[in-house]
Scaffold this active site. Sequence first.
Site, PDB file in Angstrom:
ATOM      1  CB  THR A 166      -7.967  -1.124  -1.768  1.00  0.00           C
ATOM      2  OG1 THR A 166      -7.059  -0.074  -1.529  1.00  0.00           O
ATOM      3  CG2 THR A 166      -8.826  -0.789  -2.961  1.00  0.00           C
ATOM      4  CB  THR A 167      -8.202  -6.129  -0.568  1.00  0.00           C
ATOM      5  OG1 THR A 167      -7.484  -5.796  -1.749  1.00  0.00           O
ATOM      6  CG2 THR A 167      -8.714  -7.553  -0.707  1.00  0.00           C
TER       7      THR A 167
ATOM      8  CE  LYS B 242       3.770  -2.416  -5.391  1.00  0.00           C
ATOM      9  NZ  LYS B 242       2.574  -3.129  -4.982  1.00  0.00           N
TER      10      LYS B 242
ATOM     11  CD  GLN C 203       0.394  -9.274  -2.533  1.00  0.00           C
ATOM     12  OE1 GLN C 203       1.020  -9.982  -3.307  1.00  0.00           O
ATOM     13  NE2 GLN C 203      -0.846  -8.929  -2.759  1.00  0.00           N
TER      14      GLN C 203
ATOM     15  CG  ASP D  90      -1.752  -1.306   1.262  1.00  0.00           C
ATOM     16  OD1 ASP D  90      -2.380  -1.634   0.257  1.00  0.00           O
ATOM     17  OD2 ASP D  90      -1.694  -1.994   2.291  1.00  0.00           O
TER      18      ASP D  90
ATOM     19  NE  ARG E   6       5.945 -31.772  -6.494  1.00  0.00           N
ATOM     20  CZ  ARG E   6       6.970 -32.530  -6.116  1.00  0.00           C
ATOM     21  NH1 ARG E   6       7.907 -32.836  -6.980  1.00  0.00           N
ATOM     22  NH2 ARG E   6       7.057 -32.982  -4.896  1.00  0.00           N
TER      23      ARG E   6
ATOM     24  N   GLY F 113      -4.870  -4.517  -4.032  1.00  0.00           N
ATOM     25  CA  GLY F 113      -6.000  -3.633  -4.294  1.00  0.00           C
ATOM     26  C   GLY F 113      -5.521  -2.243  -4.620  1.00  0.00           C
ATOM     27  CG  HIS F 114      -4.432  -1.082  -7.960  1.00  0.00           C
ATOM     28  ND1 HIS F 114      -3.590  -2.175  -7.831  1.00  0.00           N
ATOM     29  CD2 HIS F 114      -5.028  -1.192  -9.150  1.00  0.00           C
ATOM     30  CE1 HIS F 114      -3.702  -2.911  -8.911  1.00  0.00           C
ATOM     31  NE2 HIS F 114      -4.565  -2.346  -9.730  1.00  0.00           N
TER      32      HIS F 114
ATOM     33  N   PRO G 204      -8.587  -1.042   8.960  1.00  0.00           N
ATOM     34  CG  PRO G 204      -9.107  -0.420  11.150  1.00  0.00           C
ATOM     35  CD  PRO G 204      -9.445  -1.395  10.080  1.00  0.00           C
ATOM     36  NE  ARG G 205      -3.989   0.138   3.570  1.00  0.00           N
ATOM     37  CZ  ARG G 205      -4.248   0.896   2.505  1.00  0.00           C
ATOM     38  NH1 ARG G 205      -3.845   2.154   2.474  1.00  0.00           N
ATOM     39  NH2 ARG G 205      -4.895   0.406   1.489  1.00  0.00           N
TER      40      ARG G 205
END
Length: 435
Positions: free
Chosen positions: A303-304, A16, A228, A13, A147, A40-41, A308-309
């Site tokens: 966004t996803t 980018k 990420q 986040d 696999r 998420g953007h 809260p960050r």
Amino acid sequence: MPAIVLVGAQWGDEGKGKATDLLGNRIDYVVKFNGGNNAGHTVVIEQPDGSREKYALHLLPSGILTPGVVPVIANGVVIDLAVLFEEIDGLNARGIDTSRLLVSSNAHVIAGYNKTLDKVTERFLGSRRIGTTGRGIGPTYADKMSRIGIRVQDLFDESILRQKVEAALDVKNELLVKMYNRRAIEVDETVQELLQYVERLRPMVRDTSLELAQALDRGDTVLCEAGQATLLDVDHGTYPYVTSSNAISAGACTGAGIPPTRIDSVIAVLKAYTTRVGEGPFPTELLDDSGEFLRKTGAEYGTTTGRPRRCGWIDTVIGRYAARVNGVTDFVLTKLDVLTGLERVPVCVAYDVDGVRHDEMPVSQSDFHHATPIYEELTGWFEDISHARRYEDLPEACREYVEFVESRIGARISVIGVGPGRDEVVVRHDLLENR
Ligand code: IMP
């Protein structure tokens, strides 16, 4: 022309979009090479009537919005087909052409059982949970390595698909029923769920590594955009509190099939403070009013997942680490305007671990867990910087902050974000200069 890799320097986040906007129409291909719809953007789409609509993308590369650019979902991505077509339909309804999208035949698909397993495993882990996005990312990468994964190409042969789903469910149903007390998932249910997208998917499927090699041979510019970020990388991040893919620049080599010798530059996006979602160590985290200030001023909500960050001051130990493991040629420093109005701006320059100073990331994760930051406090600024477009327009204290951070992280800061708008940037060096 060049292959450029764009990565996040911290825990994601970082913004980018600022770098992709700047490179915009000089790019021919935008490649997503790792992760899935855990990213998420938010993008702003101009409508024909001039109005602006906000739209959240989780899986599609942001280049899908730039006319003429070929967006690529490469082999290193895990694809939730329902999300893919939901995003395509959402964009088409807004008049965006998505017909150029290419999808690797080797990319893995996220089956419904892996979304279920992601959620029940987190619940089962309780206080030891990772704080995943619950989108099935980890279990799908685990299947790839074990696999027993399902690839895009498997969808085009129903009997192969059925065999693979059977093999996967043999183990997963044991887990779901015996450990997690859930109902068993039917093979048919999964096969039908995956097959419903086959005809829409078919025209997009390619050997994307070959397409990209040919593009580079022709002299096209290829931008590989990591999902990420560095400290969420499964090998170089704060394991186990990481995502399940390689989010550093080298991930573009395995995740898109572009050899290291073809990569010309690595742009890392570094936020002027630090944020993290989910669990895991975070030395400069602020649990006080300063943290709340950064969250509110910087609008730090996922966004996803809408979570809260967690917020804290900038950490130059991490910045230097990111410069090293990614081979960063240029940093884009984002959201510098969020720091406006602070009397003093703390910058973490090292850690104290049990009385010992660490100038680099500690060797052991348990040391990192109880590292306390050593700060240098810089003078703040009060001027509104959002109108600055040249470096000289920034207040002196602000430039001192930029140059101090730059001297610590060891690669040039080429672009500075001074506001949320596309053009609210100060460009010190062209990101494609000399490449
Ligand atoms: P997963 O990728 O859903 O398995 O989640 C693993 C960790 O990565 C969790 O801490 C997530 O919050 C974090 N994570 C995954 N994607 C992003 C992202 O796009 N930005 C920030 N953190 C992310």
